[in-house]
Design an enzyme around this catalytic site. Structure first.
Site, PDB file in Angstrom:
ATOM      1  N   PHE A  96       0.812  -1.228   0.000  1.00 30.87           N
ATOM      2  CA  PHE A  96       0.000   0.000   0.000  1.00 30.87           C
ATOM      3  C   PHE A  96       0.842   1.272   0.000  1.00 30.87           C
ATOM      4  O   PHE A  96       0.367   2.333  -0.385  1.00 30.87           O
ATOM      5  CB  PHE A  96      -0.935   0.001   1.232  1.00 30.87           C
TER       6      PHE A  96
ATOM      7  N   LYS B  37      -1.129  -6.983  -9.386  1.00 30.29           N
ATOM      8  CA  LYS B  37      -2.132  -7.031  -8.313  1.00 30.29           C
ATOM      9  C   LYS B  37      -1.681  -5.996  -7.265  1.00 30.29           C
ATOM     10  O   LYS B  37      -0.881  -6.295  -6.395  1.00 30.29           O
ATOM     11  CB  LYS B  37      -2.177  -8.445  -7.726  1.00 30.29           C
TER      12      LYS B  37
ATOM     13  N   GLU C  61      -5.002  -3.669  -2.260  1.00 34.31           N
ATOM     14  CA  GLU C  61      -6.436  -3.364  -2.292  1.00 34.31           C
ATOM     15  C   GLU C  61      -6.775  -2.101  -1.488  1.00 34.31           C
ATOM     16  O   GLU C  61      -7.871  -1.571  -1.587  1.00 34.31           O
ATOM     17  CB  GLU C  61      -7.236  -4.572  -1.772  1.00 34.31           C
TER      18      GLU C  61
ATOM     19  N   SER D  31       5.229  -7.082   3.241  1.00 33.14           N
ATOM     20  CA  SER D  31       5.771  -7.398   4.568  1.00 33.14           C
ATOM     21  C   SER D  31       6.537  -8.727   4.536  1.00 33.14           C
ATOM     22  O   SER D  31       6.307  -9.572   3.666  1.00 33.14           O
ATOM     23  CB  SER D  31       4.618  -7.479   5.574  1.00 33.14           C
TER      24      SER D  31
ATOM     25  N   CYS E  84       9.474   1.731   3.252  1.00 33.06           N
ATOM     26  CA  CYS E  84      10.308   0.560   3.543  1.00 33.06           C
ATOM     27  C   CYS E  84      11.738   0.994   3.857  1.00 33.06           C
ATOM     28  O   CYS E  84      12.503   0.255   4.455  1.00 33.06           O
ATOM     29  CB  CYS E  84      10.317  -0.376   2.366  1.00 33.06           C
TER      30      CYS E  84
ATOM     31  N   GLU F  31       8.678  -4.627  13.188  1.00 30.50           N
ATOM     32  CA  GLU F  31       8.547  -3.503  12.246  1.00 30.50           C
ATOM     33  C   GLU F  31       7.197  -2.848  12.547  1.00 30.50           C
ATOM     34  O   GLU F  31       6.145  -3.417  12.261  1.00 30.50           O
ATOM     35  CB  GLU F  31       8.571  -4.004  10.799  1.00 30.50           C
TER      36      GLU F  31
HETATM   37  P1  NAD Z   1       1.429  -6.711   2.906  1.00 27.68           P
HETATM   38  O1  NAD Z   1       2.456  -7.769   2.955  1.00 27.68           O
HETATM   39  O2  NAD Z   1       0.293  -6.767   3.869  1.00 27.68           O
HETATM   40  O3  NAD Z   1       0.732  -6.697   1.442  1.00 27.68           O
HETATM   41  C1  NAD Z   1       1.494  -6.599   0.266  1.00 27.68           C
HETATM   42  C2  NAD Z   1       0.709  -7.206  -0.883  1.00 27.68           C
HETATM   43  O4  NAD Z   1       0.509  -8.593  -0.632  1.00 27.68           O
HETATM   44  C3  NAD Z   1      -0.668  -6.607  -1.084  1.00 27.68           C
HETATM   45  O5  NAD Z   1      -0.933  -6.513  -2.464  1.00 27.68           O
HETATM   46  C4  NAD Z   1      -1.588  -7.615  -0.423  1.00 27.68           C
HETATM   47  O6  NAD Z   1      -2.883  -7.649  -0.991  1.00 27.68           O
HETATM   48  C5  NAD Z   1      -0.865  -8.918  -0.671  1.00 27.68           C
HETATM   49  N1  NAD Z   1      -1.097  -9.925   0.376  1.00 27.68           N
HETATM   50  C6  NAD Z   1      -1.459  -9.695   1.664  1.00 27.68           C
HETATM   51  N2  NAD Z   1      -1.537 -10.876   2.328  1.00 27.68           N
HETATM   52  C7  NAD Z   1      -1.216 -11.840   1.449  1.00 27.68           C
HETATM   53  C8  NAD Z   1      -1.125 -13.261   1.539  1.00 27.68           C
HETATM   54  N3  NAD Z   1      -1.363 -13.906   2.670  1.00 27.68           N
HETATM   55  N4  NAD Z   1      -0.757 -13.934   0.429  1.00 27.68           N
HETATM   56  C9  NAD Z   1      -0.496 -13.303  -0.726  1.00 27.68           C
HETATM   57  N5  NAD Z   1      -0.576 -11.960  -0.859  1.00 27.68           N
HETATM   58  C10 NAD Z   1      -0.929 -11.234   0.208  1.00 27.68           C
HETATM   59  O7  NAD Z   1       2.183  -5.305   2.976  1.00 27.68           O
HETATM   60  P2  NAD Z   1       1.571  -3.844   3.105  1.00 27.68           P
HETATM   61  O8  NAD Z   1       1.010  -3.662   4.470  1.00 27.68           O
HETATM   62  O9  NAD Z   1       0.695  -3.537   1.936  1.00 27.68           O
HETATM   63  O10 NAD Z   1       2.891  -2.955   2.940  1.00 27.68           O
HETATM   64  C11 NAD Z   1       3.745  -2.635   3.991  1.00 27.68           C
HETATM   65  C12 NAD Z   1       4.910  -3.602   4.062  1.00 27.68           C
HETATM   66  O11 NAD Z   1       5.628  -3.601   2.832  1.00 27.68           O
HETATM   67  C13 NAD Z   1       5.946  -3.212   5.115  1.00 27.68           C
HETATM   68  O12 NAD Z   1       6.369  -4.378   5.757  1.00 27.68           O
HETATM   69  C14 NAD Z   1       7.067  -2.590   4.303  1.00 27.68           C
HETATM   70  O13 NAD Z   1       8.330  -2.641   4.916  1.00 27.68           O
HETATM   71  C15 NAD Z   1       7.025  -3.435   3.088  1.00 27.68           C
HETATM   72  N6  NAD Z   1       7.660  -2.787   1.952  1.00 27.68           N
HETATM   73  C16 NAD Z   1       8.887  -3.263   1.573  1.00 27.68           C
HETATM   74  C17 NAD Z   1       9.548  -2.669   0.518  1.00 27.68           C
HETATM   75  C18 NAD Z   1      10.882  -3.145   0.082  1.00 27.68           C
HETATM   76  O14 NAD Z   1      11.378  -2.658  -0.922  1.00 27.68           O
HETATM   77  N7  NAD Z   1      11.524  -4.080   0.759  1.00 27.68           N
HETATM   78  C19 NAD Z   1       8.938  -1.591  -0.163  1.00 27.68           C
HETATM   79  C20 NAD Z   1       7.689  -1.152   0.247  1.00 27.68           C
HETATM   80  C21 NAD Z   1       7.057  -1.766   1.310  1.00 27.68           C
END
Ligand code: NAD
Length: 492
Positions: A144, A168, A171, A221, A276, A377
């Site tokens: 997000f 994808k 959401e 994450s 991130c 985190e």
């Molecule tokens: P998230 O892991 O909750 O979701 C990321 C994506 O995965 C979304 O599109 C979500 O719909 C999907 N998703 C969620 N649960 C899932 C599952 N069980 N199986 C498959 N797909 C699933 O992350 P978020 O809350 O949207 O974003 C924040 C996180 O992203 C933080 O941990 C941040 O550090 C990380 N992040 C990392 C980087 C990097 O470059 N390393 C960059 C940006 C964000």
């Protein structure tokens, strides 16, 4: 959703509420893809692949270049959509679109980037060359916190390599992805080359398991990244899965403390800490610790918190009510575990925005590595400060942490900087630079629990990720001489 060059309505049962985090109001609803919708998007991408692959690299690059130009023209519009759904300030969102479109700028160099190697006369009448070929349908799953920039890390590179793509997006912030799809169409991208489906983990599982998808790029994450890595590998898919972070900034006693405090305030509280590469832990080395904390406290306390489109607002809300409550609970836990609360953002009241998901800038001092506020985190405007006696102790703290995304050192000593750069187990390192996000022509990716897979995104590693190398060894003889059968292993 965006499938085969047009918007379509998802037919799945699930749907998500999209909030304006500054007011708490539901501003739109997003329908989730059914498995039939996923099939349709992948089928469109699959059907578009042969002719897109056959399009010359120069012509593919020209589409990406026109798209880059459209991104420049639509930067502000996109930034407003991002700010509305995510909460970050419009100026910050503009910056994130800029950093994303620089990847399109990089990808527009495709004819050069896709060159293989050739060695002439490696044997008698034998030459050898390598070629880079696209994979097929690639999948992107994005978080997000960067609704445009993180998808832009992936699809311009993938597409310019000759692949087709299904994105994808999160959401929670679905609109920017569809807007970018429209811009790609306007730039002349053929139908089906780029598609967007909305949904949650179930949609992602369907994309990964689909027999026609070839590669998965994930950013999100760590628990989900780890799972995506394992699932994609089990399905035989190429995968890069970027996870979460706990980015440390080490401040040495010889640093310019005011410059360091300015840099760290932006790095910790910009985008409400939801980057991130945000600095979420400071390691203050030596006797200046109290001064470092005081300078950070003064600056953080002066930040103006409000809606992302508000005048002179420095910091917006966090993404959801749940995340606001989670952060408040972490602050409670930090106090209970004995860290010193130097600045408390729990009671913040943003006038006219009672329903918004706000948490004020928060700073903890004298934090120990065993505390929950250090281990987890938190992903919000909560900065923890640890103390260390020496550079070596600070490096050990950073290296003991399971994450390894970004880190920064503040110092005036070249020797200390050199030591830090060499010894620290982190993928992206800043020296007097708080958020060392590499430019598009380098690759972005952390170490340890911040990246599962071998290759980072964009730059040279992005090109390698989205192509397969083939090595061709050929013999063309100038004479009609027949070499005769040879049963021994040929040596050249
Ligand atoms: P998230 O892991 O909750 O979701 C990321 C994506 O995965 C979304 O599109 C979500 O719909 C999907 N998703 C969620 N649960 C899932 C599952 N069980 N199986 C498959 N797909 C699933 O992350 P978020 O809350 O949207 O974003 C924040 C996180 O992203 C933080 O941990 C941040 O550090 C990380 N992040 C990392 C980087 C990097 O470059 N390393 C960059 C940006 C964000």
């Amino acid at each position: 959703m965006w499938v085969n060059g047009r918007t379509v309505t998802a037919s799945g049962d699930g749907r998500g509420d999209v909030h304006n985090p500054a007011t708490g109001a539901v501003i739109r609803r997003v329908g989730f893809a059914s498995s039939d919708d996923v099939d349709r998007a992948v089928a469109a991408a699959s059907a578009a692949f042969p002719s897109w692959r056959a399009t010359t690299p120069l012509n593919r690059a020209r589409v990406i270049e026109r798209f880059r130009q459209l991104l420049v023209e639509n930067r502000e519009v996109l930034a407003r959509v991002i700010s509305e759904e995510h909460g970050k300030t419009v100026a910050d969102a503009v910056g994130s679109v800029q950093r994303g479109l620089e990847v399109a700028e990089f990808a527009a160099g495709a004819p050069h980037l896709l060159q293989g190697d050739l060695s002439e006369a490696v044997g008698a009448d034998v030459d050898c060359h390598s070629i880079l070929q696209p994979l097929g349908v690639c999948v992107g799953v994005t978080p997000f916190n960067f609704p445009a920039m993180v998808p832009l890390w992936m699809f311009p590179v993938s597409i310019v390599c000759g692949n087709t793509f299904v994105l994808k997006p999160s959401e929670k912030v679905p609109s920017a992805a569809v807007r970018m799809a429209e811009l790609l169409a306007e730039a002349g991208l053929p139908d089906g080359v780029f598609n967007v489906v909305h949904g949650d983990g179930e949609t992602v599982d369907a994309l990964i398991a689909h027999r026609e998808t070839r590669a998965v790029s994930f950013v999100g994450s760590t628990p989900v990244a780890r799972r995506i890595y394992a699932t994609a590998a089990a399905h035989g898919k190429r995968v890069q899965a970027l996870g979460g972070a706990k980015n440390h900034a080490v401040v040495l006693p010889d640093a310019d403390l005011d410059a360091a405090a300015d840099a760290l305030t932006g790095a910790a509280f910009g985008s409400a800490g939801q980057r991130c590469m945000a600095v979420s832990a400071v390691v203050a080395v030596g006797p200046n610790g109290d001064r470092v904390v005081e300078k950070l406290r003064e600056r953080a306390a002066a930040l103006k918190v409000g809606p992302g489109d508000g005048a002179e607002v420095d910091m917006g809300p966090v993404i959801t009510a749940g995340q606001r409550d989670r952060l408040r609970a972490y602050i409670d836990a930090g106090e209970a575990e004995g860290a010193r609360l130097a600045l408390d953002g729990r009671g913040l009241d943003v006038r006219g925005h009672r329903g918004g998901f706000f948490v004020g800038p928060t700073i903890f001092d004298h934090v120990r590595p065993d505390m929950t506020i250090y281990r987890d985190e938190m992903f919000g405007p909560v900065l923890v400060v640890l103390r260390a006696e020496s550079l070596e102790e600070a490096i050990a703290i950073v290296n003991d942490n399971p994450y390894g995304n970004g880190t920064a050192l503040f110092t005036r000593s070249g020797g200390a900087a050199r030591r830090f750069e060499n010894a620290v187990e982190v993928g992206m390192v800043g020296i007097n630079v708080p958020i060392p996000v590499p430019m598009a022509f380098f690759s972005f990716g952390g170490w340890k629990s911040s990246l599962f897979g071998d290759l980072a995104v964009h730059g040279r590693e992005g090109i390698y990720f989205y192509t397969r190398r083939k090595v061709v060894t050929s013999r063309w003889m100038e004479t009609d001489a027949v070499p005769g059968p040879g049963l021994d292993m040929p040596t050249m």
